[in-house]
Design a protein around this motif. Structure first.
Motif, PDB file in Angstrom:
ATOM      1  N   LYS A 119      -3.573   7.519   7.428  1.00  0.00           N
ATOM      2  CA  LYS A 119      -2.826   6.569   8.250  1.00  0.00           C
ATOM      3  C   LYS A 119      -2.673   7.181   9.627  1.00  0.00           C
ATOM      4  O   LYS A 119      -2.340   8.351   9.758  1.00  0.00           O
ATOM      5  N   ASP A 124      -3.831   1.584  -2.763  1.00  0.00           N
ATOM      6  CA  ASP A 124      -4.642   1.492  -1.552  1.00  0.00           C
ATOM      7  C   ASP A 124      -4.095   0.381  -0.648  1.00  0.00           C
ATOM      8  O   ASP A 124      -3.044  -0.192  -0.912  1.00  0.00           O
ATOM      9  N   SER A 125      -4.874   0.059   0.362  1.00  0.00           N
ATOM     10  CA  SER A 125      -4.340  -0.859   1.364  1.00  0.00           C
ATOM     11  C   SER A 125      -4.153  -2.271   0.799  1.00  0.00           C
ATOM     12  O   SER A 125      -3.435  -3.087   1.375  1.00  0.00           O
ATOM     13  N   ASP A 126      -4.771  -2.543  -0.326  1.00  0.00           N
ATOM     14  CA  ASP A 126      -4.561  -3.845  -0.946  1.00  0.00           C
ATOM     15  C   ASP A 126      -3.548  -3.796  -2.073  1.00  0.00           C
ATOM     16  O   ASP A 126      -3.378  -4.755  -2.828  1.00  0.00           O
ATOM     17  N   PRO A 140       0.829  -1.200   0.000  1.00  0.00           N
ATOM     18  CA  PRO A 140       0.000   0.000   0.000  1.00  0.00           C
ATOM     19  C   PRO A 140       0.863   1.250   0.000  1.00  0.00           C
ATOM     20  O   PRO A 140       2.011   1.219   0.449  1.00  0.00           O
ATOM     21  N   GLY A 141       0.325   2.332  -0.494  1.00  0.00           N
ATOM     22  CA  GLY A 141       1.006   3.623  -0.386  1.00  0.00           C
ATOM     23  C   GLY A 141       2.082   3.863  -1.424  1.00  0.00           C
ATOM     24  O   GLY A 141       2.828   4.847  -1.329  1.00  0.00           O
ATOM     25  N   GLU A 151      -3.567  -2.157  11.517  1.00  0.00           N
ATOM     26  CA  GLU A 151      -2.671  -2.518  10.444  1.00  0.00           C
ATOM     27  C   GLU A 151      -1.394  -3.175  10.965  1.00  0.00           C
ATOM     28  O   GLU A 151      -0.901  -4.152  10.421  1.00  0.00           O
ATOM     29  N   ARG A 152      -0.870  -2.593  11.980  1.00  0.00           N
ATOM     30  CA  ARG A 152       0.336  -3.188  12.555  1.00  0.00           C
ATOM     31  C   ARG A 152       0.384  -2.872  14.045  1.00  0.00           C
ATOM     32  O   ARG A 152      -0.148  -1.845  14.499  1.00  0.00           O
ATOM     33  N   SER A 173      -5.690  -7.391  11.380  1.00  0.00           N
ATOM     34  CA  SER A 173      -6.562  -6.728  10.428  1.00  0.00           C
ATOM     35  C   SER A 173      -8.031  -6.992  10.754  1.00  0.00           C
ATOM     36  O   SER A 173      -8.903  -6.206  10.419  1.00  0.00           O
ATOM     37  N   GLY A 214      -3.407   9.051  -0.365  1.00  0.00           N
ATOM     38  CA  GLY A 214      -3.877   7.736   0.021  1.00  0.00           C
ATOM     39  C   GLY A 214      -4.743   7.840   1.245  1.00  0.00           C
ATOM     40  O   GLY A 214      -4.975   8.939   1.782  1.00  0.00           O
ATOM     41  N   SER A 274      -0.144  -9.756  11.180  1.00  0.00           N
ATOM     42  CA  SER A 274      -1.054  -8.786  10.583  1.00  0.00           C
ATOM     43  C   SER A 274      -2.404  -9.407  10.279  1.00  0.00           C
ATOM     44  O   SER A 274      -3.430  -8.726  10.299  1.00  0.00           O
TER      45      SER A 274
END
Lengths: 535, 1064
Positions: free
Chosen positions: B218, B34-36, B18-19, B1006-1007, B1001, B215, B997
């Protein structure tokens, strides 16, 4: 600088020149105690009036000076040198501004110039006493790497003569130099050069002016409430609670010289009178000093006797000036109660049993005539008398002895002794004298010059004890070597660090020129200043 | 226009990334995955038709779109990081193209060490960068890049988001939140630093704060908390040993005639010292009527105080361990919240931080609150405007009397007597008022009374900027930055009536200052590659800086009550004492830089800057600072291409000149007159309570002074071997000419109020040569499940004062102390060498004394002053048979032979480990602690070393004869005080665990990482003092001439922390 070339500006510069009289002109020059106007280290301790005192680790730089082993890099020499030349520099700034001030009349210019030159002469004379060969700086100097290759007495005399000729007898501000102050100082300058006739002339003029007299009470000279009395010829003016955060305008040069952990001041137990000085106040049945034998027996002290053990002070006859000069066990310490001995002494085993007294204020003056701030609270409004009338009388007596007028000398000495006799003595709360006091004038005519010399010198010691004159007197009399080496021999049994101390003729008459100043005087790879002999 | 979409994954493992930034090349049109890892982007018609995928830590990829509608990319991790973009001043450069000496430290490395400021976190992380700090919370930090280039202030220039500032004592670094830092570049040599001209002589540290990325938002939250504990205690005597020592001293000194036993107000006067039951009244025993509690009084102004009334204080016969009384475990905590995100049109980043570090010395501490907002807006793909802003507020309670001072509680630990209890019988603080106890203060009382004496600081730091693409390759940028500091201190002192030297009244001092510094920078940048081989990157710019400073303060005595609610100036009764001042300075500069690269193989760079400073007179107001450098990428040459060993090699060489205009106030060129109540006023009227204004010279200027100029030649080599081993070596020669120094004039020139006249003058030159070496190895094993990197760096420098012509001696003395100056900066030697006698043992016997006395051919002249058996023997350096001032010499060197850092980072599955060792080798420390503990000065506690002193029966003792003279005879500056200062310190050991993760999730996290950390777990050193990390005694101008003297420094704690890092 041009902005200050006005009457107001010039006087402000002159005030700053007066402000240096106390020997403090900023911490950047060193501790105020190092440069102190009172010469408590350079005149009193080195002259045998007192020990360094306190604790071995506090102000260790004094110890070698006391032992006549002070090195050129000793900070005490450096500081005293700096503050004196700062005074000179400020006087010169003032003199330039006076010259350029358009709103001053010629007469006013002359009078103001006389003040500036008086101060400049005074500062140079202090330097001369300490180091002998010193540079003279006038208001025209631009290169300050000035050699010390000439005797500067002629310039000092010229400054002071100008002051004598142009200062008024009285000033509206009590702190300003007067004609009498200039005459007394000029006389002293002559005396130091053994110009007895010239000196006498000046001292006689001071006496004849009729302005001065001995204070009724000896101690009035050391009391902030009675300062600037009839005896004060020229003094460093002290003020406290005047807006200076640490009361640095008080007698801060003495800030270390108070009893410890009790009594007034709260710091730091220095300048403890020597046994030798205390012994000098012993008198015989006739109330006369023991000129030759005073040090054969000790005045009783409380060395090693805890404060809560009984102690009876010395019962033999003593000159009452002792207890205005020295704080000792069992005797009222002004209005602070009797001195309790070890409880007020920082390290009796090191510094001995006595405390200084002439710089101290009364409990009743605490907070008004003494400052209340910071780490040390001893700063008070006590003036230091650079010259007081008793000093003038005794200097005049010296001149008269040298010129053969022994009876005049005796009369002058007796004038001083009679004040001690008729004036105040330290008293217990029940108003009884605190000790067996006795002091009488010399009632027998003086016929021997030798005796007269001895008597005048002895009187000078006890009258002016702890006032910073002794070492300079011993040197100018030429007897420093014998007096001081005898002193170390005896006092060394009491204060072990004095063992092995030695005054060396031809060297120790003058202090070493500060090393740092020699270095700073370097021009073209060569120092402009030359070290004194022997260092 | 067409639309392209796809997924970006990590080449190793295939996880979605992501990012990742996806840009249409040559435009501002872009998006982020995106996050995927999915993206979708419109490619305008007529554009370059190339997509650029970039992501920090990965190799940037360019892909031609052609007819593809779906482009899936797997990105390679950029281990070598040669493509890394580095901020080099007013522009950025790829690491590969850099030709000067620049060190970078990643945020991760930085934040692995807990510290209140980024500079302390840099310690041991970058070759050539020496960090020292005073260890007190919120205290000073020394940052020195490549040793010492001047005899004055050697601190570097800091530039945060383009706004420069200096922080000579390093305290200004404490109110910057280091969690906001995106990157740090350290410009070490002048070929790169010269672009900052007049203020870059000591290197430049460039900091870029985090920016939002397009994005989804975060959010991350980081927290740690833990406990700091004292690391070491010192061996001091107990009550009985100290009493015996006093008896020994009196016996050795010699008892006065007629006295058979030693005596002391506390221990009586018998053959042996007897411990008292009470120390105040001194030496009292149980049953003494004075110790009846009815006689207790704390009114020291009562005439009966000390006679019949006492602060009755029991003797602590067990002994008070003052160090344990004042050094206690202390809490440290830090919380940081960051949110960022944005679109291709607007990006934001916001953070908030709270840090609280309590000191291991009780009632000392530091608190910080910061908030930051950084935003950026794109306008029509041609322009960008934005701002960066941090507001920081700090509160600090410092040790009373400050660090490195004999009056502070750390020194109080050994100056205070163990027989003194903490409290008297009434529960008030006990002290040394009883006789013969010395003049120490009760360190606990000092600290407790000081606990509310806060220094508060507010800092607003930031800039606004606008950037316009004027033409295809031409960008104009303007930035206006502000650094505004507002400080307020309020210090109340309660009367320490129990002290031997008490203060006379309570007192409040307050002071306030503000400092406003604005910087306006304009640049025009041109970037273009011609014919695909000639790459040109150039800019020109102007910069204006103006600084205004004001301070004032007032103090007052005699407060009716010590109640904290009355600690205002209005509540005092004494006459207030005030001060106030101010100053201003300005700089105006024009500058330019050009870089040229041929095939990215032959690299050239040139810069020039012209600065005008208000601090210099007309004659030398402007200075020009040029620099040149070149690089050659050897590995791109045919003869090295594609060999399996050397993957990359570049040699660099550069020369440049930079300057220094700091450290001498704002008006060194001008003379002034002034007044000061304590120094120029006089009571001319004899009033006793007032003084009349006087004027005196205040400063003496030198219209001819000019910049200190530092020229640096740097040669470096960067090599990557076997893909994973990176090596960087730089050697440099740094020479500063026209060193500025405030030359003291002979006293005959008078004073500037308060101190001898001194004139700032260009006096000489100094040289520092050195070598920076860094080595990094990245490895992995077990199918990449175990990854590790090892980094080692070593720095060394050799400093030498070449000449000082304006002063006519060849040294500058500093390091003032009760026994004179301890340091000298001498021509031909490094700065701040220790100066004194060499101590050669002890005179064992009278025979040895006599033999020494005879050395000069005359047995009657003493070899050294106060000589006797049992005294230290000092070395006769010049061989003339006597020891005097001429035998003083260099007795120690505070500069290390080298310094080093070792970092290990390893991870296995979710676990990670960081080990960071840092050390200093081959330096000396002047342990001035020993003055008070080892010699008979004052009456404090003593070192147990004094259990073995010289007597006739113990001639081989390690310590000299114990008597009153010892304080003046043996305590003089000598090699006795000098100790080896080398140390190796486990600065940081950290074990972390990343929760899987997959499970996180599910709960929208996220972490999540948790970690345990130990700081300063062990320190290997031979230094006997509290802490070997001794740097500067003071952090102001000229402080660099007193390095490595331990005057009573705050020791570093041992710290254990637990931390948490969570991302959404």
């Amino acid at each position: 600088e041009p902005a200050l070339q006005s009457a107001k500006g010039a006087d402000a510069l002159l005030i700053a020149a007066y402000s240096s009289l106390d020997g403090y002109s900023g911490w950047g020059n060193g501790g105020p105690w190092q440069g102190s106007a009172t010469n408590w280290v350079f005149g009193s301790i080195t002259g045998g009036d007192a020990y360094k005192g306190s604790d071995p680790g506090d102000q260790p730089a004094i110890t070698p000076i006391e032992r006549m082993a002070g090195l050129p890099n000793n900070e005490y020499f450096e500081t005293r040198w700096r503050v004196l030349y700062d005074g000179i520099s400020r006087a010169n700034y003032a003199l330039r501004a006076i010259k350029g001030a358009k709103d001053l009349t010629d007469a006013n210019k002359t009078a103001k110039t006389a003040e500036g030159r008086f101060l400049r002469g005074h500062y140079h004379f202090e330097l001369k006493k300490m180091w002998n060969m010193v540079p003279y700086v006038d208001e025209n100097a631009t290169d300050f790497k000035i050699p010390n290759d000439k005797d500067i007495y002629p310039q000092i005399e010229a400054d002071l003569k100008f002051a004598v000729d142009n200062l008024p007898l009285r000033q509206s501000d009590v702190g300003r130099a007067t004609k009498g102050a200039a005459q007394a100082l000029l006389g002293k300058v002559f005396l130091f050069q053994k110009k007895f006739n010239e000196a006498k002339q000046q001292f006689d003029a001071v006496v004849a002016s009729g302005i001065y007299s001995l204070a009724a009470c000896y101690h009035d000279n050391f009391n902030p409430a009675t300062k600037n009395g009839p005896e004060s010829v020229f003094a460093v003016q002290s003020s406290v609670n005047d807006g200076s955060a640490d009361n640095l305008n008080g007698n801060y040069g003495e800030i270390l010289n108070y009893p410890y952990t009790g009594g007034p001041g709260g710091c730091c137990g220095f300048h403890q009178p020597s046994q030798n000085l205390v012994n000098a106040f012993q008198v015989d049945a006739n109330g006369l000093p023991l000129l030759d034998t005073y040090n054969n027996t000790d005045v009783k002290n409380d060395q090693g006797i805890p404060s809560n053990s009984p102690f009876t002070p010395h019962t033999g006859p003593l000159d009452p000036r002792l207890d205005w000069t020295v704080g000792r066990r069992g005797i009222p310490y002004l209005d602070w109660g009797p001195h309790p001995g070890p409880a007020w002494i920082r390290d009796q085993a090191f510094g001995g049993p006595y405390a200084p007294k002439k710089n101290v204020f009364y409990r009743s003056q605490q907070g008004t005539l003494s400052g209340a701030s910071g780490w040390a609270q001893g700063a008070n409004a006590n003036n230091y008398n650079i010259i007081r009338y008793a000093d003038v009388l005794l200097m005049l007596a010296e001149c008269e002895v040298e010129l053969g007028n022994l009876e005049r000398a005796r009369a002058l000495v007796n004038q001083v002794r009679n004040r001690a006799k008729s004036g105040c003595v330290v008293r217990n709360p029940d108003n009884t004298p605190a000790a067996n006091y006795r002091v009488e004038p010399y009632n027998t005519p003086w016929t021997s010059k030798e005796f007269a010399t001895k008597a005048v010198r002895f009187e000078r010691r006890i009258e002016l004890g702890m006032e910073g004159h002794r070492f300079f007197d011993l040197v100018r009399w030429g007897i420093a070597e014998q007096e001081l080496n005898a002193y170390y021999a005896k006092e060394g049994t009491l204060r072990s660090y004095l063992q092995g101390a030695r005054f060396t003729r031809g060297k120790n008459e003058y202090y070493p020129i500060p090393q740092q100043q020699i270095v700073l005087s370097t021009a073209g790879g060569q120092p402009t200043l030359k070290q004194n002999p022997g260092y | 226009q067409k639309r392209v979409s796809g997924k970006v994954t990590d080449a190793e493992g295939g996880a979605p990334l992501p990012g990742v930034t996806v840009l249409v090349k040559g435009t501002q049109s872009g998006t982020a995955t995106d996050s995927d890892g999915n993206y979708s982007i419109a490619v305008p018609a007529g554009s370059s038709d190339v997509l650029v995928f970039s992501f920090v830590g990965f190799v940037t990829q360019e892909v031609a779109v052609g007819n593809q509608a779906v482009i899936n990319i797997s990105m390679q991790a950029d281990v070598k990081a040669l493509q890394e973009v580095i901020v080099t001043g007013y522009s950025t450069q790829q690491k590969k193209e850099i030709t000067g000496a620049i060190a970078t430290v990643s945020t991760k490395e930085l934040l692995s060490v807990p510290a209140p400021n980024f500079a302390q976190q840099l310690q041991g992380k970058a070759a050539g960068v020496t960090i020292g700090n005073d260890n007190s919370p919120g205290g000073s930090t020394m940052v020195r890049i490549r040793g010492f280039g001047t005899i004055n202030d050697n601190s570097p220039l800091y530039v945060i988001d383009g706004v420069p500032f200096k922080s000579d004592n390093g305290q200004g670094l404490n109110n910057i939140n280091q969690n906001d830092i995106e990157s740090i570049s350290i410009l070490k040599d002048a070929s790169v630093a010269s672009i900052y001209g007049a203020r870059a002589g000591n290197g430049v540290i460039i900091i870029t704060t985090k920016k939002g990325k397009s994005g989804a938002p975060k959010v991350s939250f980081d927290a740690y908390t833990g406990i700091q504990t004292p690391r070491k205690y010192i061996d001091l005597m107990n009550v009985n040993q100290l009493a015996e020592l006093e008896w020994l001293r009196q016996r050795n000194t010699g008892l006065p005639a007629g006295q058979t036993n030693p005596s002391s107000a506390q221990y009586g006067s018998g053959p042996n010292p007897v411990l008292p039951d009470y120390i105040f009244p001194a030496g009292a025993r149980e049953g003494d009527p004075r110790v009846n509690p009815a006689n207790y009084s704390n009114d020291i102004d009562d005439p009966e105080f000390g006679r019949t009334k006492f602060l009755i204080t029991r003797a602590n016969k067990q002994g008070t361990d003052w160090w344990r009384e004042i050094a206690k475990p202390a809490i440290w905590q830090n919380y940081n919240l960051t949110a960022s995100g944005g679109t291709d049109k607007a990006r934001y980043m916001f953070s908030g931080n709270y840090l609280e570090q309590n000191g291991i010395i009780i009632h000392t501490g530091f608190k910080r609150y910061t908030i930051r907002a950084n935003t950026e807006f794109s306008i029509r793909n041609r322009a960008r405007i934005g701002q960066n802003l941090q507001i920081g507020y700090t509160e600090r309670v410092e040790m009373p009397a400050g660090n490195q001072s004999e009056g502070n509680p750390v020194s109080g630990v050994y100056r205070a007597q163990p027989i003194v209890p903490v409290y008297d019988i009434a529960g008030n603080f006990a002290g040394h008022k009883g006789t013969n106890l010395g003049n120490a203060q009760n360190p606990v009382a000092q600290l407790v009374r000081n606990k509310d004496n806060k220094y508060r600081n507010m800092r607003i730091f930031g800039n606004v900027f606008a950037e316009v693409d004027i033409a295809k390759n031409l960008v104009a940028k303007t930035s206006f930055g502000l650094d505004y500091n507002l400080g307020h201190g309020s210090f109340y002192s309660i009367r320490n009536i129990e002290a031997a030297e008490p203060s006379a009244s309570n007192r409040l001092d307050v002071n306030t200052y503000w400092n406003s510094n604005w910087t306006w920078t304009n640049t025009l940048t041109y970037n273009r590659t011609f014919n695909e081989v000639h790459k040109v990157n150039a800019y020109i710019g102007t910069e204006a800086i103006r600084n205004t400073f004001r301070d004032f303060g007032t103090g007052r005595n005699n407060f009716f009550t010590d109640d904290i609610n009355y600690r205002f100036i209005n509540a005092g009764a004494g006459l207030p004492n005030s001060f106030g001042g101010g100053g201003e300075w300005a700089l105006f500069s024009i500058f330019g830089k050009a870089e040229y690269g041929f095939k990215e193989k032959y690299l050239f760079s040139a810069t020039i800057r012209r600065d005008g400073s208000s601090r210099f007179g007309q004659a030398n107001r402007y200075g020009v600072f040029p620099a040149f450098s070149a690089g050659w990428v050897l590995s791109d040459e045919e003869f090295l291409k594609d060999n399996g060993i050397i993957n990359f090699a570049k040699i660099r060489a550069g020369w440049g000149q930079s300057g220094n205009h700091d450290g001498f106030g704002d008006y060194p060129a001008y003379s002034t007159l002034g007044s000061s109540i304590s120094e120029t006023f006089y009571d001319i009227r004899g009033t006793s309570t007032s003084a009349v204004l006087g004027f005196a010279p205040q400063s003496t200027g030198n219209p001819n002074i000019k910049w200190e100029a530092t020229a640096t030649t740097n040669v470096g080599l960067d090599v990557t071997l076997l893909k994973n081993l990176e090596l960087n070596i730089d050697v440099y020669n740094r020479k500063t000419t026209d060193l500025l120094y405030n030359i003291q004039q002979p006293a005959t020139a008078g004073n500037n109020i308060g101190a001898p006249v001194s004139i700032v003058t260009n006096i000489g030159s100094m040289q520092t040569r050195g070598l920076d070496f860094a080595l990094t190895y990245n490895g992995n094993a077990m199918n990449n499940e175990f990854q590790y990197s090892i980094n080692a760096n070593v720095s060394l420098y050799r400093n030498k004062l070449l000449n000082i012509s304006g002063i006519d001696n060849d040294f500058i003395a500093d390091g003032g102390s009760r026994i004179g100056n301890l340091t000298r900066s001498i021509v031909g030697r490094p700065l701040s060498m220790f100066w004194g006698y060499f101590q050669d043992g002890i005179f064992r016997s009278q025979a040895e004394v006599e033999a020494a006395n005879a050395l000069d051919g005359n047995r009657n002249t003493p070899y050294q002053d106060a000589i006797r058996p049992g005294r230290f023997r000092f070395r006769d350096i010049n061989g003339d048979g006597v020891v005097n001032a001429d035998d003083n010499t260099v007795i120690g060197n505070p500069h290390p032979k080298f310094t080093y850092g070792f970092n290990l980072n390893a991870s296995y599955k979710g676990f990670d480990l960081t080990v960071f060792l840092q050390g200093v080798q081959g330096n000396d420390i002047f342990n001035f602690f020993k003055y008070q503990t080892d010699f008979n000065v004052f009456q404090g506690n003593r070192s147990t070393r004094l259990l073995d002193t010289w007597t006739e029966q113990n001639p081989n003792a390690s310590m000299p004869r114990w008597d009153s003279d010892n304080g003046s005879a043996d305590a003089v500056p000598s090699s006795y005080y000098v100790e080896k200062g080398s140390y190796l310190r486990a600065r940081n050991i950290q074990i972390g665990y990343n929760l899987p993760s997959a499970s996180l999730s599910k709960v929208g996290i996220e972490r999540l990482r948790v970690y345990l950390q130990a700081q300063n777990l062990f320190t290997i050193t031979k230094y006997s003092g509290l802490d070997p990390e001794i740097t500067l005694a003071n952090f102001g101008t000229g402080g660099d001439r007193t390095i490595g003297v331990d005057y009573g420094a705050y020791p570093a704690p041992k710290t254990f922390l637990v931390g948490l890092s969570i991302g959404f």
